[in-house]
Design an enzyme around this catalytic site. Structure first.
Site, PDB file in Angstrom:
ATOM      1  N   CYS A   1      42.651 -29.580   6.494  1.00 60.37           N
ATOM      2  CA  CYS A   1      43.318 -30.162   5.327  1.00 60.37           C
ATOM      3  C   CYS A   1      43.184 -29.255   4.093  1.00 60.37           C
ATOM      4  CB  CYS A   1      42.794 -31.574   5.100  1.00 60.37           C
ATOM      5  SG  CYS A   1      43.922 -32.565   4.119  1.00 60.37           S
TER       6      CYS A   1
ATOM      7  N   HIS B   1      42.061 -34.339   9.885  1.00 57.69           N
ATOM      8  CA  HIS B   1      40.600 -34.273   9.760  1.00 57.69           C
ATOM      9  C   HIS B   1      39.885 -34.691  11.045  1.00 57.69           C
ATOM     10  CE1 HIS B   1      40.302 -34.049   5.289  1.00 57.69           C
ATOM     11  NE2 HIS B   1      41.448 -34.714   5.315  1.00 57.69           N
TER      12      HIS B   1
ATOM     13  N   GLU C   1      37.002 -34.128  11.776  1.00 49.89           N
ATOM     14  CA  GLU C   1      35.611 -34.448  11.406  1.00 49.89           C
ATOM     15  C   GLU C   1      35.446 -35.907  10.963  1.00 49.89           C
ATOM     16  OE1 GLU C   1      37.765 -32.866   9.559  1.00 49.89           O
ATOM     17  OE2 GLU C   1      37.372 -33.056   7.406  1.00 49.89           O
TER      18      GLU C   1
END
Ligand code: GLN
Length: 202
Positions: A80, A172, A174
């Site tokens: 991002c 994302h 994560e």
């Protein structure tokens, strides 16, 4: 153990460290200084605010050392805001940050925080199935250079790309519990380590 760095200036740093911690033989490290950078075999630039991370990169004098390591082959992955920082062109801004990946991105392309969304995707060429994609004020990619491989599109918008040792995603990984993209990045790092070891043995 392979040391993998997460640029630790702002953004989803802890989340990346947690995901990396789930992979065997990987030691995650928070990178804030040139010395930290020297210790890692690959680096992740997290999501966050690209203008803030870009400013801190310059304040902490990390931009040039990162560019140098990437040119020497160190794998780098931006999620991002990280992708915005890596892009050669930011279409709707008149500046660039690291400018190391041959992509043109549109910042905040998906609109405001309220227009954030999730969906899931199969990426057969990476043997990834049903991967959860989280988009938060995400950029998309409007143009890629000749040697940039498109890994994923959503509604005809490019959202994941690879160019040699560089990986960039609009979304994302994560922020999910799925570590398939983290594993893909570790594979890039392992391949790079293998190629430099072979060179030094030759
Ligand atoms: N909109 C942010 C930027 O351009 C990126 C948002 C994110 O990383 N979730 O910096």
């Amino acid at each position: 153990m392979i040391n993998i760095g997460v640029l630790g200036l702002q953004g989803s740093v802890d989340e990346h460290i947690k995901s990396l911690g789930l992979i065997d033989n990987v030691q995650p490290l928070r990178v804030k200084t040139i010395h930290d950078l020297e210790l890692v075999a690959g680096l992740i630039i997290p999501g966050g605010e690209s203008t803030t991370i870009g400013k801190l990169l310059r304040d902490f004098k990390l931009a040039d050392p990162i560019i140098k390591r990437v040119k020497e082959g160190m794998p780098l992955w931006g999620t991002c805001a990280g992708m915005v920082l890596m892009a050669k062109t930011i279409i709707n801004e008149d500046y660039v940050h690291l400018g190391i990946m041959d992509i043109s991105v549109r910042r905040n392309a998906y609109g405001s925080q309220l227009e954030s969304f999730t969906c899931s995707l199969d990426i057969p060429q990476l043997s990834i199935k049903d991967f959860p994609l989280v988009f938060i004020r995400a950029p998309w990619i409007e143009k890629v250079g000749k040697d940039v491989e498109v890994l994923a599109t959503i509604n005809n918008r490019i959202v994941a790309v690879k160019q040699r040792n560089l990986l960039a995603t609009s979304f994302h990984p994560e922020l999910t519990t799925n570590i398939a993209f983290h594993k893909l990045f570790i594979k890039l790092v392992e391949n790079h380590i293998r190629s430099t070891t072979n060179l030094s043995l030759a």
